[in-house]
Design an enzyme around this catalytic site. Structure first.
Site, short mmCIF file in Angstrom:
data_model
loop_
_atom_site.label_atom_id
_atom_site.label_comp_id
_atom_site.label_asym_id
_atom_site.label_seq_id
_atom_site.Cartn_x
_atom_site.Cartn_y
_atom_site.Cartn_z
N LYS A 179 0.81 -1.22 0.00
CA LYS A 179 0.00 0.00 0.00
C LYS A 179 0.84 1.28 0.00
CE LYS A 179 -3.47 -0.78 -0.46
NZ LYS A 179 -4.03 -1.22 -1.77
N GLY B 154 1.75 2.58 -3.11
CA GLY B 154 1.63 3.09 -4.48
C GLY B 154 2.03 2.09 -5.54
N THR C 65 0.29 -0.14 -7.19
CA THR C 65 -0.62 -0.25 -8.33
C THR C 65 -0.26 0.80 -9.38
OG1 THR C 65 -2.39 -1.00 -6.86
CG2 THR C 65 -3.04 -0.26 -9.05
N TRP C 66 -0.02 2.01 -8.93
CA TRP C 66 0.37 3.10 -9.82
C TRP C 66 1.73 2.84 -10.46
CZ3 TRP C 66 2.12 8.61 -8.04
CH2 TRP C 66 2.07 9.49 -9.13
N HIS D 234 6.73 -7.62 -2.63
CA HIS D 234 6.74 -6.92 -1.35
C HIS D 234 7.85 -7.47 -0.44
CE1 HIS D 234 3.08 -4.97 -2.44
NE2 HIS D 234 2.32 -6.04 -2.32
N TYR E 288 6.68 8.16 -3.01
CA TYR E 288 5.35 8.34 -3.57
C TYR E 288 4.99 9.83 -3.67
CZ TYR E 288 0.24 7.87 -3.92
OH TYR E 288 -1.07 7.95 -4.33
N ARG F 33 -8.59 3.26 -3.55
CA ARG F 33 -9.39 3.88 -2.50
C ARG F 33 -9.37 5.40 -2.61
NH1 ARG F 33 -9.25 5.71 2.75
NH2 ARG F 33 -6.99 5.73 2.72
N LYS F 34 -8.19 6.02 -2.49
CA LYS F 34 -8.08 7.48 -2.61
C LYS F 34 -6.77 7.90 -3.30
CE LYS F 34 -10.95 8.91 1.32
NZ LYS F 34 -10.96 9.68 2.61
#
Length: 334
Positions: free
Chosen positions: A78, A80, A82-83, A135, A228, A297-298
């Site tokens: 979590k 970043g 995915t980006w 990860h 990030y 999510r955001k």
């Protein structure tokens, strides 16, 4: 993925029989309950792992053979990823696909790049996209990665935003489990206490960051360390840096033609989150499923303030800074 690249996914001896020895070893390791009754953590080589990921990590340590041209996109959960995966995949495959038919429009970025700890690797036959995600902490990576000429991109994120994003993600995972059993999940207060003690998936976070930070100082030519927040502020610069690091820099013609802006727009939070595959798609898992929308999510910097008190935030900042002392890296400085 076979339909996308005409390459075959292989499990590389990763069968129930071969994994049994890892399950036996894992059962003897120190454990913590973690954030949920369905998420027992095991301590291995100074980090905490969920059993599923630990089996894959152990298998990779024993069997994965990195090639010089491989590129690994590594990060704590979590932060970043995915980006980063969407951007990296789009940069490297920009001569394979145009904007209208890129797999990113029809598949979750995580489905476009295999995860090292899932034990599924591309075979050497057919076109090969040399990207892997992971990860796994640096010191726990297969030796073939550490000692080869392959490249690593590491992305980190403010620990407070990282924690909040993880808490929401795992909470949603628990809510979609299909075991039929009642599953508990810790409060955000309990979760941050565990996080501050280093007890979280792939944690402690500070050791995860430090491993890759120190390695990037020792091997800057093959390990690119990114933040990030910097990617959010200077996305175009970071995209160009990634392309150069991958060995496929943008040409002047591509820059003038708007290729960089095209990739940035395609991979933006707004664009990805509004793709049909990411609004309604699902990843089927052993104990349930995860909606693709859970990965979007955001994506905002500073969202932690909506969930954590100043006291919680300061506690985590102070612990991180204490652990990072002397390393030359700080989350409090841009």
């Amino acid at each position: 993925m076979e339909s996308l690249f005409n390459s075959k996914l292989i499990a590389s001896k990763n069968t129930p029989e071969s994994l049994h020895k890892y399950e036996v070893k894992i059962s003897t390791l120190p454990k913590e309950n973690g954030w949920s009754s369905m998420m027992t953590l095991r301590s291995y080589q100074h980090f905490w792992f969920h059993s599923f990921f630990l089996k894959g990590a152990m298998h990779a340590q024993d069997h994965f053979q990195a090639q010089p041209g491989d590129i690994f996109l590594c990060n704590f959960m979590k932060t970043g990823c995915t980006w980063l995966k969407a951007l990296s995949f789009s940069i490297i495959t920009r001569t394979h696909f145009d904007d209208s038919n890129t797999p990113i429009r029809n598949a979750l970025p995580h489905d476009c790049i295999p995860m090292l700890e899932f034990g599924e690797y591309y075979s050497p036959t057919g076109p090969k996209i040399p990207l892997y995600g992971s990860h796994i902490p640096y010191t726990c990576l297969p030796k073939s990665i550490i000692h080869s000429r392959c490249k690593i991109v590491y992305l980190c994120r403010d620990p407070k935003d990282t924690f909040v994003s993880m808490w929401h993600y795992f909470k949603r995972m628990v809510e979609t489990n299909k075991t039929g059993k009642e599953v508990s999940f810790v409060s955000i207060e309990e979760a941050i206490d565990l996080f501050c003690r280093g007890v979280s998936s792939f944690g402690p976070y500070w050791d995860h960051v430090l491993g890759y930070w120190k390695a990037s100082l020792e091997h800057p030519e093959r390990i690119l360390f990114l933040r990030y927040e910097a990617m959010k502020e200077e996305t175009e610069s970071c995209v160009k840096k990634l392309a150069e690091f991958f060995g496929c820099p943008f040409s002047l013609e591509e820059e003038r033609g708007g290729k960089i802006e095209e990739i940035i727009e395609l991979c933006s939070f707004e664009s990805l989150s509004n793709l049909e595959v990411n609004k309604s798609g699902k990843q089927v898992k052993k104990d349930g499923y995860m909606e693709n929308s859970a990965y979007f999510r955001k994506g905002k910097v500073g969202d932690w303030r909506n969930y954590l008190s100043d006291e919680m935030g300061n506690r985590l900042d102070n612990i991180m800074e204490d652990k990072l002392t002397g390393s030359g890296f700080s989350f409090l400085n841009k």
